[in-house]
Design an enzyme around this catalytic site. Structure first.
Site, PDB file in Angstrom:
ATOM      1  N   ASN A 174     -83.120 -46.562  15.304  1.00 50.54           N
ATOM      2  CA  ASN A 174     -81.814 -47.213  15.258  1.00 50.54           C
ATOM      3  C   ASN A 174     -81.530 -47.868  16.607  1.00 50.54           C
ATOM      4  O   ASN A 174     -82.353 -48.706  17.030  1.00 50.54           O
ATOM      5  CB  ASN A 174     -80.704 -46.326  14.678  1.00 50.54           C
ATOM      6  CG  ASN A 174     -80.469 -44.988  15.315  1.00 50.54           C
ATOM      7  OD1 ASN A 174     -81.255 -44.074  15.163  1.00 50.54           O
ATOM      8  ND2 ASN A 174     -79.372 -44.832  16.017  1.00 50.54           N
ATOM      9  N   ASP A 175     -80.462 -47.561  17.268  1.00 44.39           N
ATOM     10  CA  ASP A 175     -79.970 -48.387  18.390  1.00 44.39           C
ATOM     11  C   ASP A 175     -81.011 -48.741  19.461  1.00 44.39           C
ATOM     12  O   ASP A 175     -81.784 -47.876  19.879  1.00 44.39           O
ATOM     13  CB  ASP A 175     -78.876 -47.646  19.164  1.00 44.39           C
ATOM     14  CG  ASP A 175     -77.807 -47.051  18.295  1.00 44.39           C
ATOM     15  OD1 ASP A 175     -77.860 -47.202  17.075  1.00 44.39           O
ATOM     16  OD2 ASP A 175     -76.915 -46.392  18.866  1.00 44.39           O
TER      17      ASP A 175
HETATM   18  C1  FRU Z   1     -74.779 -45.821  16.903  1.00 46.65           C
HETATM   19  C2  FRU Z   1     -74.986 -44.330  17.122  1.00 46.65           C
HETATM   20  C3  FRU Z   1     -74.573 -43.955  18.530  1.00 46.65           C
HETATM   21  C4  FRU Z   1     -75.355 -42.698  18.765  1.00 46.65           C
HETATM   22  C5  FRU Z   1     -76.649 -43.002  18.063  1.00 46.65           C
HETATM   23  C6  FRU Z   1     -77.314 -41.801  17.438  1.00 46.65           C
HETATM   24  O1  FRU Z   1     -75.598 -46.346  15.900  1.00 46.65           O
HETATM   25  O2  FRU Z   1     -74.268 -43.614  16.156  1.00 46.65           O
HETATM   26  O3  FRU Z   1     -73.188 -43.780  18.692  1.00 46.65           O
HETATM   27  O4  FRU Z   1     -75.540 -42.438  20.120  1.00 46.65           O
HETATM   28  O5  FRU Z   1     -76.345 -43.944  17.053  1.00 46.65           O
HETATM   29  O6  FRU Z   1     -78.596 -42.114  16.983  1.00 46.65           O
END
Ligand code: FRU
Length: 514
Positions: free
Chosen positions: A61-62
């Site tokens: 993800n991020d």
């Molecule tokens: C955003 C999020 C962040 C967190 C991360 C966890 O997509 O929810 O706030 O740090 O992903 O994977």
């Protein structure tokens, strides 16, 4: 003394044992790297992207720790190498010289401490004394804290003994320690600053500002900005920077309030443009707008480079939806957007794909001044599953102008402009495998208000194996989404005008990184 000491010692041991138990000893950087090396060739390539940043296997993800360091772009990311689902989050790592070719590097951080045993959550990076400092959120049990890891070579990291450097004690009284995350660190003059987010006790979002002289000892400075109820129940991934004489705050917002038949994204990246008052640590908002109007762009992070550019990347995906490549057992989920250069023009944030991508275009078709009247047309060589298309059309005498992308006999992704409402719609209802989610399962389209300039619509469309990114009117708006056509090839592009449309210029380029 002895009798008082033993119970305390026992409690302490139990506590240490409990914390130690929470840490899964198998979740190490070494094990993650060994697993990736052994299994990365097993993933299914069908929907893998050709020119977007991805992990070698597993869930991402991020983007995290995006930074230009020692003449290369480094990009870390939220990563579970072990399967295609978001748990056991590590920091994956890749680097690039041109923001287009990415080289996989060893996993940087594993959830191996009591304070991050449920995940090494999002954060950022900064260079100090030639070393790379990563500041991230340690997620464990019901708390989130901010931590530091340091690297001499930009590849292997040591978590510091002083962790966590920000915890519940650093929070203002209205903040919930369970939702306190995503530090974005930067320097201004002699001071380091970090913006983080927290949920308030009223279930709204807020941005917190801290300052430090050494990146280790932090002092609370201010609540930089507080959200309203309409602005969601939690803010994530803050990023604060100066751009072309303005201050910009990017936030990823959970559950934006939407009225009745407004089917816009509920979770979305929102840009706040305004003025920062550094003495008070307050951000005065002048305008608020969504950064992207498609379905799959979240968790932006920016970096600057040696050319002075402000570049944004983001997760090209979204929470709370189905993930076809996981459901199919393909062994991976997630990618990053094509990095975009940001500017402010006439008070608006504009985004353009980084210029480096243009050196991979192989232009195969160019048409000028073609008129379409109440008809559907295809253009020789304007077709492809992977490529870049540019269009400039005069729609003065048009009612609707529609482009079907990634089309086959049954499936298509539709971009449609309505001159009466000045809205551009991206519709993936019939794109292929349907993506359902918690937003509005019946509505698979998103639209954006995009007024014509001198009656002209300008589009730049990037197609990749399972994505479409549309830049509208020189980057004033964008729409990004994942699509999963099921037929091979799904490469037709069809143009339909209701009324008369003058296509002043149309090009199609293949994009080939080999
Ligand atoms: C955003 C999020 C962040 C967190 C991360 C966890 O997509 O929810 O706030 O740090 O992903 O994977």
């Amino acid at each position: 003394m002895v009798f008082i000491g033993i119970p305390i010692l026992l409690t302490l041991c139990l506590y240490i044992q409990k914390s130690a138990c929470d840490v899964d000893p198998n979740l190490t950087v070494e094990n993650a790297n060994a697993f990736i090396a052994e299994n990365k060739d097993t993933i299914n390539q069908t929907y893998r992207l050709k020119y977007h940043a991805m992990a070698p296997i597993g869930w991402i993800n991020d983007p995290n720790g995006f930074i230009f360091f020692q003449d290369e772009y480094h990009l870390f990311y939220q990563y579970n190498p072990y399967n295609a689902y978001p748990n056991k989050i590590h920091w994956g790592h890749m680097k690039s010289k041109d923001l287009i070719h990415w080289e996989d590097l060893p996993v940087a951080l594993a959830p191996d401490q009591d304070y991050d045993s449920d995940g090494v959550f999002s954060g950022s990076a900064i260079v100090k004394d030639g070393k790379l400092y990563a500041m991230y959120t340690g997620n464990s049990g019901d708390r989130q804290v901010q931590c530091i890891a340091v690297s001499e070579d930009g590849i292997s990291f040591q978590k510091i003994d002083q962790n966590p450097v920000l915890d519940a004690n650093s929070l203002p009284s209205n903040a919930k320690p369970q939702d306190f995350r995503d530090p974005k660190v930067f320097q201004r003059g002699d001071l380091y600053y970090v913006v983080t987010v927290s949920k308030t006790v009223d279930e709204t979002g807020q941005v917190l500002l801290y300052q430090s002289t050494d990146l280790i000892n932090w002092e609370f400075k201010s609540i930089l900005l507080e959200g309203t109820k309409e602005q969601g129940i939690m803010w994530e991934c803050p990023d604060l920077f100066e751009l072309d004489g303005k201050d910009v705050l990017l936030l990823s917002i959970i559950q934006i309030a939407r009225s009745g038949n407004d089917y816009s994204n509920i979770d979305s990246v929102v840009e706040f443009i305004g003025e920062m008052n550094w003495d008070e640590g307050k951000f005065a908002v002048e305008s608020i707008k969504e950064l992207d109007h498609g379905m799959d762009l979240y968790a932006t992070q920016t970096a600057t480079d040696d050319k002075g550019r402000r570049i944004v990347t983001a997760w090209m995906n979204m929470w709370g939806r189905t993930y076809p490549t996981a459901d199919l057992g393909d062994g991976w989920v997630g990618a990053m957007i094509l990095p975009r250069e940001l500017h402010i023009e006439d008070g608006f944030l504009v985004q353009s794909p980084v210029s480096e991508i243009a050196s991979f275009y192989e232009q195969v078709a160019e048409y000028t001044n073609v008129t379409l009247t109440d008809q559907t047309s295809r253009f020789h060589l304007v077709s492809g599953e992977v490529g870049e298309m540019e269009l400039q059309a005069n729609l003065e005498n048009t009612n609707t102008f529609t482009i079907e992308l990634r089309a086959n006999d049954d499936e298509k992704t539709i971009l449609s402009y309505d001159t009466e409402s000045s809205e551009l719609t991206l519709d993936r209802t019939n794109s292929g495998i349907s993506i359902t989610g918690n937003e509005n399962p019946q509505v698979f389209a998103r639209k954006v208000l995009a007024p014509l300039n001198d009656n002209r619509l300008k589009l730049q469309v990037f197609l990749d194996q399972s994505s479409v990114e549309v830049f509208v009117n020189d980057g004033r708006e964008s729409l990004t989404a994942n699509i999963y056509p099921t037929k091979v090839p799904s490469d037709s592009i069809r143009f339909t005008a209701e009324g008369t449309a003058l296509i002043e210029r149309l090009t199609f380029s293949n994009i080939n990184l080999d």
